[in-house]
Design an enzyme around this catalytic site. Structure first.
Site, short mmCIF file in Angstrom:
data_model
loop_
_atom_site.label_atom_id
_atom_site.label_comp_id
_atom_site.label_asym_id
_atom_site.label_seq_id
_atom_site.Cartn_x
_atom_site.Cartn_y
_atom_site.Cartn_z
N ASP A 169 -10.05 -5.70 -3.39
CA ASP A 169 -9.46 -4.60 -2.61
C ASP A 169 -10.33 -3.36 -2.77
O ASP A 169 -10.46 -2.84 -3.88
CB ASP A 169 -8.04 -4.36 -3.13
CG ASP A 169 -7.25 -3.37 -2.31
OD1 ASP A 169 -7.85 -2.45 -1.73
OD2 ASP A 169 -6.01 -3.50 -2.28
N HIS A 185 -7.33 -6.00 0.79
CA HIS A 185 -6.14 -5.16 0.98
C HIS A 185 -5.33 -5.55 2.22
O HIS A 185 -4.31 -4.92 2.50
CB HIS A 185 -6.58 -3.69 1.10
CG HIS A 185 -5.48 -2.69 0.89
ND1 HIS A 185 -4.86 -2.50 -0.33
CD2 HIS A 185 -4.90 -1.80 1.75
CE1 HIS A 185 -3.96 -1.55 -0.22
NE2 HIS A 185 -3.95 -1.10 1.03
N SER A 211 0.83 -1.20 0.00
CA SER A 211 0.00 0.00 0.00
C SER A 211 0.87 1.26 0.00
O SER A 211 1.66 1.46 -0.93
CB SER A 211 -0.96 -0.04 1.19
OG SER A 211 -1.97 0.93 1.07
#
Length: 286
Positions: A230, A263, A151
């Protein structure tokens, strides 16, 4: 050269998971990091290291606790370094007003705007200070370093590798923020840390950086994994932008899209072995 204070040590897959504190010259404050040393390092070998940069709200402990990576690092003979995600305890009220800016949200850059420029010097910290500390105090071969992240940390891995050619011999990312100049997280962070001049932001955008390279910086390839469940994919991550930039200069990219994965760290656990194998190949360990 600063000294390291060992906070804790835990035997893990024949190696040791450690957490250290030290006085950072780049940050101007104490910083902490995690380090997994595989069995080979305990037997006297200098081992390659892969730096993992964590995402928003995380710390130096998150990956070590949640990813299950030590078993693979032990088998491959890789050290794993996990820096914290920002300076801490800065006495800045603004540092804790939002989860996606300030503490635990450094975006791994050297801030130029006050008050952040005083301590938010994370690029210098990761690319200069930590490698020097490792080479002086630990059984780490800093000529063989790789980097990856998740991320915000995926953004950090991609941009620090592209901004510092030759420093990291291998590169990968998990659900990275690939075009921060074109997403809300990046616009918020860059406005605060770098100021209103959007042209200066491009120097910290992985897709923009890659598109400007005259030839592929990683001819042996870059690995990216992205979950298709995600929730941040449509608005924040934009892997297609990085894919386009790599195609423009014929940079080999393995961008794997996975149905059903979100995620979080269950996603990371599922593919971390592939990432460490990717780094081991590039660092000539297999």
């Amino acid at each position: 050269m600063g000294t390291l204070q060992l906070l804790t040590e835990h035997t893990c897959f024949g190696g040791v998971q450690r957490f250290y504190r030290h006085a950072s010259g780049a940050i101007g404050l104490p910083m902490q990091f995690g380090l997994y040393l595989p069995p080979q390092a305990l037997q006297g070998q200098k081992v390659p290291v892969v730096i993992y940069l964590a995402g928003l709200t995380c710390s130096e402990e998150t990956f070590a606790i949640k990813a299950g990576a030590q078993q693979h690092a032990a088998r491959l003979g890789l050290a794993l370094l996990t820096p914290d995600t920002s300076p801490r305890d800065t006495d800045l009220d603004e540092a804790n007003e939002a989860w996606d800016f300030g503490e635990a949200a450094s975006f791994y850059l050297d801030a130029t705007e006050r008050p952040w420029s005083a301590a938010w010097q994370m690029e210098t910290y990761i690319t200069q200070e930590l490698p020097t500390l490792m080479s002086h105090h630990l059984p780490i071969d800093t000529d063989r370093m790789g980097i990856f992240g998740h991320s915000m940390g995926g953004h950090g891995a991609l941009t620090l590798a592209l901004r510092n050619p030759g420093l990291f011999k291998s590169l990968s990312a998990l659900a990275p923020i690939c075009a921060p100049t074109q997403c809300p997280w990046g616009e918020k962070a860059f406005s605060g840390y770098l100021g209103p001049d959007r042209t200066s932001w491009l120097a910290h955008d992985a897709s923009a950086l890659m598109a400007e390279y005259p030839m592929p910086p990683y001819p042996d390839g870059i690995l990216i994994d992205q979950g298709l469940a995600d929730k941040f994919l449509p608005t924040q991550l934009h892997p297609e932008k990085f894919e386009e930039a790599c195609a423009k200069i014929a940079q080999p990219l393995e961008l794997r899209r996975h149905d059903g994965y979100d995620h979080g760290y269950y996603f990371i656990q599922s593919f971390v072995a592939d990432h460490l194998a990717h780094h081991a190949r590039a660092l000539k360990l297999d």
